[in-house]
Structure formats: structure tokens, C-alpha cells
Scaffold this motif. Structure first.
Motif, PDB file in Angstrom:
ATOM      1  N   LEU A   1     -41.282 -39.186  29.549  1.00 51.70           N
ATOM      2  CA  LEU A   1     -41.246 -40.179  30.637  1.00 51.70           C
ATOM      3  C   LEU A   1     -42.207 -39.804  31.769  1.00 51.70           C
ATOM      4  CD1 LEU A   1     -37.508 -41.249  31.172  1.00 51.70           C
ATOM      5  CD2 LEU A   1     -39.393 -42.653  30.397  1.00 51.70           C
ATOM      6  N   ILE A   2     -42.306 -38.492  32.050  1.00 52.08           N
ATOM      7  CA  ILE A   2     -43.198 -38.014  33.119  1.00 52.08           C
ATOM      8  C   ILE A   2     -44.633 -38.423  32.825  1.00 52.08           C
ATOM      9  CG2 ILE A   2     -44.182 -35.890  34.145  1.00 52.08           C
ATOM     10  CD1 ILE A   2     -41.261 -34.706  33.808  1.00 52.08           C
ATOM     11  N   ILE A   3     -44.993 -38.404  31.540  1.00 45.78           N
ATOM     12  CA  ILE A   3     -46.357 -38.803  31.148  1.00 45.78           C
ATOM     13  C   ILE A   3     -46.465 -40.334  31.120  1.00 45.78           C
ATOM     14  CG2 ILE A   3     -48.096 -38.681  29.290  1.00 45.78           C
ATOM     15  CD1 ILE A   3     -46.670 -35.935  28.544  1.00 45.78           C
ATOM     16  N   CYS A   4     -45.409 -40.967  30.587  1.00 49.65           N
ATOM     17  CA  CYS A   4     -45.458 -42.429  30.385  1.00 49.65           C
ATOM     18  C   CYS A   4     -45.511 -43.230  31.697  1.00 49.65           C
ATOM     19  CB  CYS A   4     -44.243 -42.883  29.584  1.00 49.65           C
ATOM     20  SG  CYS A   4     -44.377 -42.460  27.854  1.00 49.65           S
ATOM     21  N   ILE A   5     -44.762 -42.789  32.702  1.00 47.54           N
ATOM     22  CA  ILE A   5     -44.674 -43.588  33.944  1.00 47.54           C
ATOM     23  C   ILE A   5     -46.052 -43.851  34.573  1.00 47.54           C
ATOM     24  CG2 ILE A   5     -43.832 -43.548  36.357  1.00 47.54           C
ATOM     25  CD1 ILE A   5     -41.158 -42.589  35.276  1.00 47.54           C
TER      26      ILE A   5
ATOM     27  N   THR B   1     -47.971 -47.471  34.373  1.00 48.64           N
ATOM     28  CA  THR B   1     -48.276 -48.107  35.667  1.00 48.64           C
ATOM     29  C   THR B   1     -49.752 -48.487  35.717  1.00 48.64           C
ATOM     30  OG1 THR B   1     -46.588 -46.701  36.663  1.00 48.64           O
ATOM     31  CG2 THR B   1     -48.055 -47.829  38.182  1.00 48.64           C
ATOM     32  N   LEU B   2     -50.597 -47.564  35.241  1.00 47.28           N
ATOM     33  CA  LEU B   2     -52.041 -47.824  35.224  1.00 47.28           C
ATOM     34  C   LEU B   2     -52.369 -48.991  34.293  1.00 47.28           C
ATOM     35  CD1 LEU B   2     -54.922 -46.794  36.065  1.00 47.28           C
ATOM     36  CD2 LEU B   2     -54.886 -45.447  33.974  1.00 47.28           C
ATOM     37  N   LEU B   3     -51.772 -48.948  33.083  1.00 45.95           N
ATOM     38  CA  LEU B   3     -52.039 -50.011  32.100  1.00 45.95           C
ATOM     39  C   LEU B   3     -51.538 -51.368  32.608  1.00 45.95           C
ATOM     40  CD1 LEU B   3     -51.135 -48.197  28.750  1.00 45.95           C
ATOM     41  CD2 LEU B   3     -53.410 -48.782  29.586  1.00 45.95           C
ATOM     42  N   TYR B   4     -50.389 -51.348  33.294  1.00 46.52           N
ATOM     43  CA  TYR B   4     -49.791 -52.579  33.820  1.00 46.52           C
ATOM     44  C   TYR B   4     -50.775 -53.282  34.767  1.00 46.52           C
ATOM     45  CZ  TYR B   4     -46.492 -55.596  36.362  1.00 46.52           C
ATOM     46  OH  TYR B   4     -45.854 -56.676  36.925  1.00 46.52           O
ATOM     47  N   TRP B   5     -51.349 -52.513  35.699  1.00 48.76           N
ATOM     48  CA  TRP B   5     -52.249 -53.135  36.684  1.00 48.76           C
ATOM     49  C   TRP B   5     -53.630 -53.404  36.098  1.00 48.76           C
ATOM     50  CZ3 TRP B   5     -50.063 -55.672  40.232  1.00 48.76           C
ATOM     51  CH2 TRP B   5     -48.851 -55.232  40.774  1.00 48.76           C
TER      52      TRP B   5
ATOM     53  N   LEU C   1     -47.853 -46.202  42.911  1.00 50.29           N
ATOM     54  CA  LEU C   1     -47.667 -44.752  42.750  1.00 50.29           C
ATOM     55  C   LEU C   1     -46.640 -44.182  43.730  1.00 50.29           C
ATOM     56  CD1 LEU C   1     -51.223 -43.332  42.012  1.00 50.29           C
ATOM     57  CD2 LEU C   1     -49.332 -43.649  40.428  1.00 50.29           C
ATOM     58  N   ILE C   2     -46.329 -44.934  44.793  1.00 54.26           N
ATOM     59  CA  ILE C   2     -45.339 -44.434  45.776  1.00 54.26           C
ATOM     60  C   ILE C   2     -43.959 -44.273  45.107  1.00 54.26           C
ATOM     61  CG2 ILE C   2     -44.180 -44.849  47.997  1.00 54.26           C
ATOM     62  CD1 ILE C   2     -46.771 -46.350  48.871  1.00 54.26           C
ATOM     63  N   PRO C   3     -43.386 -45.367  44.549  1.00 49.40           N
ATOM     64  CA  PRO C   3     -42.090 -45.148  43.874  1.00 49.40           C
ATOM     65  C   PRO C   3     -42.235 -44.324  42.594  1.00 49.40           C
ATOM     66  CG  PRO C   3     -42.787 -47.424  43.608  1.00 49.40           C
ATOM     67  CD  PRO C   3     -43.757 -46.798  44.547  1.00 49.40           C
ATOM     68  N   ALA C   4     -43.401 -44.475  41.934  1.00 55.32           N
ATOM     69  CA  ALA C   4     -43.617 -43.731  40.678  1.00 55.32           C
ATOM     70  C   ALA C   4     -43.582 -42.224  40.929  1.00 55.32           C
ATOM     71  CB  ALA C   4     -44.944 -44.146  40.049  1.00 55.32           C
ATOM     72  N   SER C   5     -44.200 -41.801  42.042  1.00 60.02           N
ATOM     73  CA  SER C   5     -44.225 -40.361  42.327  1.00 60.02           C
ATOM     74  C   SER C   5     -42.816 -39.828  42.616  1.00 60.02           C
ATOM     75  CB  SER C   5     -45.175 -40.060  43.481  1.00 60.02           C
ATOM     76  OG  SER C   5     -44.791 -40.784  44.603  1.00 60.02           O
TER      77      SER C   5
ATOM     78  N   LEU D   1     -31.934 -33.794  43.274  1.00 65.37           N
ATOM     79  CA  LEU D   1     -31.710 -35.106  42.638  1.00 65.37           C
ATOM     80  C   LEU D   1     -31.067 -36.083  43.622  1.00 65.37           C
ATOM     81  CD1 LEU D   1     -30.452 -34.271  39.046  1.00 65.37           C
ATOM     82  CD2 LEU D   1     -32.502 -35.534  39.654  1.00 65.37           C
ATOM     83  N   GLY D   2     -30.119 -35.589  44.386  1.00 67.50           N
ATOM     84  CA  GLY D   2     -29.462 -36.429  45.392  1.00 67.50           C
ATOM     85  C   GLY D   2     -30.456 -36.954  46.409  1.00 67.50           C
ATOM     86  N   TYR D   3     -31.285 -36.042  46.933  1.00 72.67           N
ATOM     87  CA  TYR D   3     -32.292 -36.454  47.932  1.00 72.67           C
ATOM     88  C   TYR D   3     -33.357 -37.361  47.299  1.00 72.67           C
ATOM     89  CZ  TYR D   3     -30.248 -33.364  51.401  1.00 72.67           C
ATOM     90  OH  TYR D   3     -29.376 -32.788  52.290  1.00 72.67           O
ATOM     91  N   THR D   4     -33.648 -37.127  46.005  1.00 75.90           N
ATOM     92  CA  THR D   4     -34.629 -37.972  45.315  1.00 75.90           C
ATOM     93  C   THR D   4     -34.107 -39.408  45.219  1.00 75.90           C
ATOM     94  OG1 THR D   4     -35.321 -36.069  44.026  1.00 75.90           O
ATOM     95  CG2 THR D   4     -36.030 -38.207  43.220  1.00 75.90           C
ATOM     96  N   LEU D   5     -32.807 -39.544  44.899  1.00 81.41           N
ATOM     97  CA  LEU D   5     -32.222 -40.893  44.792  1.00 81.41           C
ATOM     98  C   LEU D   5     -32.291 -41.621  46.134  1.00 81.41           C
ATOM     99  CD1 LEU D   5     -29.126 -40.224  42.519  1.00 81.41           C
ATOM    100  CD2 LEU D   5     -31.000 -41.767  42.011  1.00 81.41           C
ATOM    101  N   ILE D   6     -32.014 -40.879  47.211  1.00 85.62           N
ATOM    102  CA  ILE D   6     -32.071 -41.485  48.548  1.00 85.62           C
ATOM    103  C   ILE D   6     -33.528 -41.847  48.893  1.00 85.62           C
ATOM    104  CG2 ILE D   6     -31.710 -41.013  51.019  1.00 85.62           C
ATOM    105  CD1 ILE D   6     -29.181 -39.408  50.108  1.00 85.62           C
ATOM    106  N   SER D   7     -34.453 -40.929  48.552  1.00 85.07           N
ATOM    107  CA  SER D   7     -35.882 -41.189  48.817  1.00 85.07           C
ATOM    108  C   SER D   7     -36.381 -42.382  48.011  1.00 85.07           C
ATOM    109  CB  SER D   7     -36.736 -39.980  48.444  1.00 85.07           C
ATOM    110  OG  SER D   7     -36.221 -38.830  49.017  1.00 85.07           O
ATOM    111  N   TRP D   8     -35.796 -42.537  46.800  1.00 79.44           N
ATOM    112  CA  TRP D   8     -36.207 -43.637  45.918  1.00 79.44           C
ATOM    113  C   TRP D   8     -36.020 -44.989  46.615  1.00 79.44           C
ATOM    114  CZ3 TRP D   8     -38.648 -45.366  41.776  1.00 79.44           C
ATOM    115  CH2 TRP D   8     -38.280 -46.608  41.251  1.00 79.44           C
ATOM    116  N   VAL D   9     -34.898 -45.124  47.326  1.00 81.67           N
ATOM    117  CA  VAL D   9     -34.607 -46.385  48.027  1.00 81.67           C
ATOM    118  C   VAL D   9     -35.679 -46.637  49.089  1.00 81.67           C
ATOM    119  CG1 VAL D   9     -32.918 -47.594  49.478  1.00 81.67           C
ATOM    120  CG2 VAL D   9     -32.128 -46.189  47.576  1.00 81.67           C
ATOM    121  N   GLY D  10     -36.011 -45.584  49.848  1.00 77.83           N
ATOM    122  CA  GLY D  10     -37.053 -45.704  50.881  1.00 77.83           C
ATOM    123  C   GLY D  10     -38.399 -46.032  50.275  1.00 77.83           C
ATOM    124  N   ALA D  11     -38.734 -45.319  49.192  1.00 77.60           N
ATOM    125  CA  ALA D  11     -40.026 -45.530  48.518  1.00 77.60           C
ATOM    126  C   ALA D  11     -40.122 -46.951  47.976  1.00 77.60           C
ATOM    127  CB  ALA D  11     -40.195 -44.517  47.396  1.00 77.60           C
ATOM    128  N   ASN D  12     -39.008 -47.433  47.433  1.00 76.15           N
ATOM    129  CA  ASN D  12     -38.989 -48.780  46.864  1.00 76.15           C
ATOM    130  C   ASN D  12     -39.162 -49.843  47.946  1.00 76.15           C
ATOM    131  OD1 ASN D  12     -38.879 -50.001  44.342  1.00 76.15           O
ATOM    132  ND2 ASN D  12     -36.802 -50.745  44.752  1.00 76.15           N
TER     133      ASN D  12
END
Lengths: 179, 66
Positions: free
Chosen positions: A23-27, A31-35, A70-74, A107-118
Motif C-alpha cells: 500500500l505504501i508503494i501503491c498510494i 495518486t500520480l496515475l489518477y491525475w 499528496l497532503i492526505p496521501a503523505s 497511529l492515534g495522532y495520525t488519525l487526528i492529523s488525517w482529518v486536518g489533512a483531508n
């Protein structure tokens, strides 16, 4: 019985570790292929975007959209890297160490950051995708839905679990040094 | 911690090697080393019982409060 369970944890964790690596490679690749192929994508693929785009996008717009994506992807990749690290520990049979606690907290902080990034992503992508529209049709979208709230709560719960894990790691430490 | 383990002294007195004691007691050499070096946080009664039995001594010969 206990050993069998540990073996099972180690085996399944190995498979999960491989899945997260993929998944780390695929994301970023997807994303690149999508755009890159955005203009030739079927309509169903673009419904997730916060704004409707019926026009074909220029290369510069798509490049900008890719950068914004790349913001939410990262954040997602960082979360997956943490998960990979956690499952690597499980694979080694380490389940309640200080490193496990660190992974859970991350992981907890990543989930919270995910909302902000999104939220930042939605804000910026709506600007990027409608920037070339005629005046009056340009949009800026801000979104905060139930799923964002659920992610925030999940993140908070995971951080709480990491605190519980600190107690568990103390117990394991005590157990390891009981002869 | 003020509790000191005098296992080394008892091993010398009884002329028993560490690995031999570990084998007789049924613990790993690594765990016996943890015990000898004072890194252990607790000792089970069963372990203490087995050590005392093998070294023919009292718990007080192994554990000392300083």
C-alpha cells in the motif's frame, strides 16, 4: 496453546506487514496515475471530488492537483509506515514493549492529523479544480462530516489505548524480570 | 534496591557452576544471570525453593537486606 497464539500472531502479522508495504508503494503511484489520466477517467472515478469538473484539465492543473493530493496521501503513508513497524514488532513476538506503545500513540495522532489533512485537501483541491472557471463559478469548499468526527473519535480512542498499553508494557517488563 | 543477591557466593561455597544450577532448577542461564546480577524485579517462591533445595541453604543465605 499460548505459543500457538503467538505463532498465529507472528504469521498473520507478516502478511499484514507485506500488505502495508504494498500500500505504501501503491498510494503515491495510484495518486500520480489518477491525475495523469484524469481527463480520460470514467465519470464514477471523479464523484469523490468536492467539486464537479466536466472540463478537461490542463497538465499544470493536474500537476497542482497531484501535489495537493499528496497532503492526505503523505499522512496515510506515515500511518501505514507506523502500522508496518507495529506489525514488524508483532512478527518478532514483541507485543507490549515501549516501541508498541509508541506506534499506537503515533497511529492515534495520525488519525487526528488525517482529518486536518483531508480538510486542507478539500479546501485546496476545490480551488485548484475551479481556478480556471469563469469568474463567479470558482469555488472553495470546506467540509467536516460525520466520518471526520468518527475518525477524530477513533484517533482519541487509539491514543487512550496507547496509555493502557504503557501499563501493559510495565506488566510485561515485570514479568520478564520475574525469575 | 537494598536487597542483595548472594547467589555467586553460595555457588562458590557449594562448588556448583551457574549453568549446572540453572539446569537443575529448571530456569535458563540468562534468567539465572539476571538473578545473580540483581536485575531481577521478583523471584517466584518455586524458584527460590528449587535454588535452596539444590544449594542446600536457606533463603536468607541468598537474599540479604542491606
Amino acid at each position: 496453546m499460548e505459543n500457538e497464539n503467538r505463532k498465529r500472531i507472528q504469521q498473520v502479522s507478516g502478511k499484514f506487514g507485506f500488505f502495508f508495504s504494498a500500500l505504501i508503494i501503491c498510494i503515491p503511484v495510484f495518486t500520480l496515475l489518477y491525475w495523469l489520466f484524469f481527463n480520460s477517467l470514467p465519470k464514477g472515478f471523479t464523484t469523490e471530488l468536492p467539486v464537479l469538473t466536466n472540463q478537461t484539465l490542463s497538465l499544470s492543473t493536474r500537476a497542482l492537483a497531484f501535489l495537493v493530493s499528496l497532503i492526505p496521501a503523505s499522512v496515510a503513508i506515515y500511518g501505514l509506515l507506523t502500522l508496518k513497524e507495529l506489525f514488524k514488532l508483532y512478527q518478532k513476538g514483541i507485543v507490549f514493549s515501549a516501541e508498541n506503545v509508541k506506534c499506537f500513540r503515533c497511529l492515534g495522532y495520525t488519525l487526528i492529523s488525517w482529518v486536518g489533512a483531508n480538510m486542507i485537501f478539500i479546501l485546496l483541491i476545490s480551488v485548484v479544480l475551479t481556478f480556471n472557471n469563469p469568474v463567479g463559478e470558482r469555488q472553495i469548499v470546506a467540509q467536516f462530516g460525520f466520518s471526520d468526527l468518527a475518525t477524530l473519535i477513533t484517533g482519541a480512542v487509539v491514543i487512550l489505548v496507547s496509555w493502557v498499553m504503557i501499563e501493559a508494557s510495565k506488566l510485561e517488563d515485570e514479568q520478564a524480570y520475574t525469575i | 534496591m537494598a536487597i542483595v543477591i548472594n547467589l555467586d557466593m553460595m555457588l562458590v561455597k557449594r562448588k556448583i557452576k551457574s549453568n549446572e544450577l540453572a539446569q537443575r532448577v529448571g530456569i535458563t542461564e540468562q534468567n539465572l544471570s539476571i538473578l545473580k546480577t540483581g536485575k531481577a524485579k521478583a523471584i517466584r517462591f518455586t524458584t527460590l525453593d528449587a535454588i535452596c533445595k539444590e544449594l542446600d541453604c536457606q533463603p536468607g543465605d541468598i537474599l540479604e537486606y542491606q
